[in-house]
Design an enzyme around this catalytic site. Structure first.
Site, mmCIF file in Angstrom:
data_model
loop_
_atom_site.group_PDB
_atom_site.id
_atom_site.type_symbol
_atom_site.label_atom_id
_atom_site.label_comp_id
_atom_site.label_asym_id
_atom_site.label_seq_id
_atom_site.Cartn_x
_atom_site.Cartn_y
_atom_site.Cartn_z
ATOM 1 N N SER A 62 0.683 -1.214 -0.084
ATOM 2 C CA SER A 62 -0.023 -0.024 0.094
ATOM 3 C C SER A 62 0.752 1.267 0.027
ATOM 4 O O SER A 62 0.119 2.270 -0.336
ATOM 5 C CB SER A 62 -0.969 -0.098 1.155
ATOM 6 O OG SER A 62 -1.996 -1.061 0.926
ATOM 7 N N GLY A 92 -4.446 -1.945 -0.877
ATOM 8 C CA GLY A 92 -3.821 -1.709 -2.139
ATOM 9 C C GLY A 92 -3.461 -0.362 -2.239
ATOM 10 O O GLY A 92 -4.140 0.403 -1.171
ATOM 11 N N GLY A 115 -2.791 3.968 -4.059
ATOM 12 C CA GLY A 115 -3.210 4.640 -5.120
ATOM 13 C C GLY A 115 -4.519 5.276 -4.767
ATOM 14 O O GLY A 115 -5.117 5.137 -3.833
ATOM 15 N N CYS A 124 -9.604 -1.859 3.680
ATOM 16 C CA CYS A 124 -8.870 -0.613 3.132
ATOM 17 C C CYS A 124 -9.361 -0.303 1.873
ATOM 18 O O CYS A 124 -10.343 0.357 1.649
ATOM 19 C CB CYS A 124 -7.327 -0.957 3.237
ATOM 20 S SG CYS A 124 -6.181 0.622 3.091
ATOM 21 N N LEU A 125 -8.426 -0.377 0.758
ATOM 22 C CA LEU A 125 -8.763 -0.025 -0.607
ATOM 23 C C LEU A 125 -10.018 -0.956 -1.018
ATOM 24 O O LEU A 125 -10.944 -0.520 -1.884
ATOM 25 C CB LEU A 125 -7.538 -0.379 -1.597
ATOM 26 C CG LEU A 125 -7.921 -0.020 -3.235
ATOM 27 C CD1 LEU A 125 -8.054 1.446 -3.118
ATOM 28 C CD2 LEU A 125 -6.653 -0.343 -3.939
ATOM 29 N N GLY A 175 -4.553 7.092 2.538
ATOM 30 C CA GLY A 175 -4.652 8.462 1.916
ATOM 31 C C GLY A 175 -5.580 8.912 1.852
ATOM 32 O O GLY A 175 -6.046 10.296 1.481
ATOM 33 N N HIS A 227 -7.201 -2.166 9.411
ATOM 34 C CA HIS A 227 -6.628 -3.595 9.098
ATOM 35 C C HIS A 227 -6.967 -4.353 10.321
ATOM 36 O O HIS A 227 -6.174 -4.564 11.319
ATOM 37 C CB HIS A 227 -5.289 -3.277 8.739
ATOM 38 C CG HIS A 227 -4.886 -2.677 7.390
ATOM 39 N ND1 HIS A 227 -4.723 -3.542 6.214
ATOM 40 C CD2 HIS A 227 -4.629 -1.592 7.031
ATOM 41 C CE1 HIS A 227 -4.523 -2.806 5.277
ATOM 42 N NE2 HIS A 227 -4.369 -1.457 5.754
ATOM 43 N N GLU A 259 -6.465 -7.463 10.170
ATOM 44 C CA GLU A 259 -5.462 -8.672 10.016
ATOM 45 C C GLU A 259 -3.980 -8.035 10.747
ATOM 46 O O GLU A 259 -3.217 -8.557 10.776
ATOM 47 C CB GLU A 259 -5.398 -9.086 8.713
ATOM 48 C CG GLU A 259 -4.364 -8.394 7.921
ATOM 49 C CD GLU A 259 -4.745 -7.018 7.671
ATOM 50 O OE1 GLU A 259 -4.045 -6.281 7.047
ATOM 51 O OE2 GLU A 259 -6.016 -6.697 7.670
#
Length: 353
Positions: free
Chosen positions: A46, A218, A220, A245-246, A289, A328, A330
């Protein structure tokens, strides 16, 4: 140690000392507040395209252990206050300096990381250059942009990981830059995990006989991943879905939601996430972000919020057998407060069966 410089896109120059690879690198400068777990940070996909600054002053004191890697190192540079040259740990395989050299990552130490962090908090994340000589212009630094992020970190072919002990469920994990501990957690819960590249079509997954779908973390801007968003929309409501997350952001986009870039993001192991339903607060690990815009997902129920800035941390989709979280659960090396979400996912798959 020779001099090395950190040059920000606004022209600010910080002088430090060189370690790691003998190279120059430009990237998006971000900070993380974790007091440990630097090995996991350096190997988290990430962080693709980013120069990582550690706010904790002493880094490298327990060395580097390959067993703790979360993936391939994708960082563009590493900024620390003090780099430990002589780690003390019976598991240590190499020094931090050696790891950075092996992976072609330039590092800089001996500068005021607190001052840089305060600047990023006040002005927001910005591009930066790690170099051995100060450039005449910052035009190339300003022009840098992270592109093709998930395509650069995803697996190339699909592969299967067996469940630990008895197989209970079969899970399709779409790899946008998945951390290895997501796979390990699913395996420990009796899941056989088939990892798919990020360019996989929904039809391939739907025809595979899976009990559920995991959408990974991930790098971007999630708004760039239009193909992936379309595939999630096709999967939605067909199989139980758990996004991290992503994966959380892409799911929201697939359901008509919106995302926004945060001023300096959430990166560290001490982010407080509040469960709106129960009022309980969890300490979580995060690295992102971007965030889902509050109230933008019409068919989702916001379940978790960040206790610091009230941004969305999790969404339930009760009518579609899906839920997603920004943090997260995990997290390795921790905290493990929200590990129970893997049980929730397994219960969801069991109910669907």
């Amino acid at each position: 140690m020779k001099k090395r410089y950190l040059v920000l896109s606004d022209g600010t120059v910080y002088e430090g000392e060189a370690f790691g690879a003998d190279a120059e690198s430009v990237g998006e400068l971000v900070f993380t507040t974790g007091m440990e777990g630097y090995t996991e940070t350096l190997t988290d996909p990430s962080y693709y395209g980013q120069i990582v600054l550690q706010t904790f002053p002493l880094i490298g004191n327990y060395g580097i252990m390959t067993e703790d890697f979360e993936g391939k190192s994708c960082v563009k540079g590493y900024v620390v206050r003090e780099c430990c040259e002589h780690p003390s740990n019976f598991r240590c395989e190499m020094t931090l300096d050696c790891f950075l050299k092996q992976n072609g990552i330039p590092g800089i130490c001996g500068l005021d990381t607190r001052a840089i962090t305060k600047k990023l908090r006040e002005q927001g994340v910005m591009n930066a250059l790690i170099c051995d000589s100060i450039p005449d212009s910052t035009d190339d630094i300003k022009a840098y942009a992270i592109k093709g992020a998930i395509e650069s970190v995803t697996c190339k072919v699909r592969h299967v990981y067996p469940a630990e002990n008895e197989k209970k469920y079969s899970v399709a994990l779409i790899d946008y830059g998945a951390k290895k501990n997501i796979i390990r957690k699913l395996m420990s819960h009796g899941c056989e995990v088939t990892v798919f590249p990020c360019n996989s079509h929904a039809e391939e997954i739907l025809s595979g006989g899976f009990d559920g779908v995991m959408l990974s973390n991930g790098p971007g801007d999630p708004a760039d991943d239009k193909f992936q968003t379309e595939q999630i929309a096709k999967l939605f409501g067909r199989l139980p879905i758990f996004g991290i997350c992503l994966g959380h952001q892409l799911t929201a986009l697939s359901q008509g939601g919106k995302t926004v870039k945060l001023k300096y993001g959430h990166r560290g192991t001490n982010q407080p996430a509040k469960d709106i339903k129960t009022g309980r607060l969890y300490i979580t690990s995060q690295n992102h972000g971007y965030a889902v815009v509050t109230g933008s997902v019409p068919n989702g129920t916001e379940r978790y919020i960040n206790a610091n800035d009230a941004t969305v941390e999790g969404i339930d989709y009760p009518d579609s057998n899906a839920f997603t979280v920004q943090f997260h659960p995990e997290a390795c090396s921790g905290p493990h407060d929200t590990d129970f979400l893997f049980d929730r996912f397994c219960d969801m798959m069991g109910g669907a069966k």
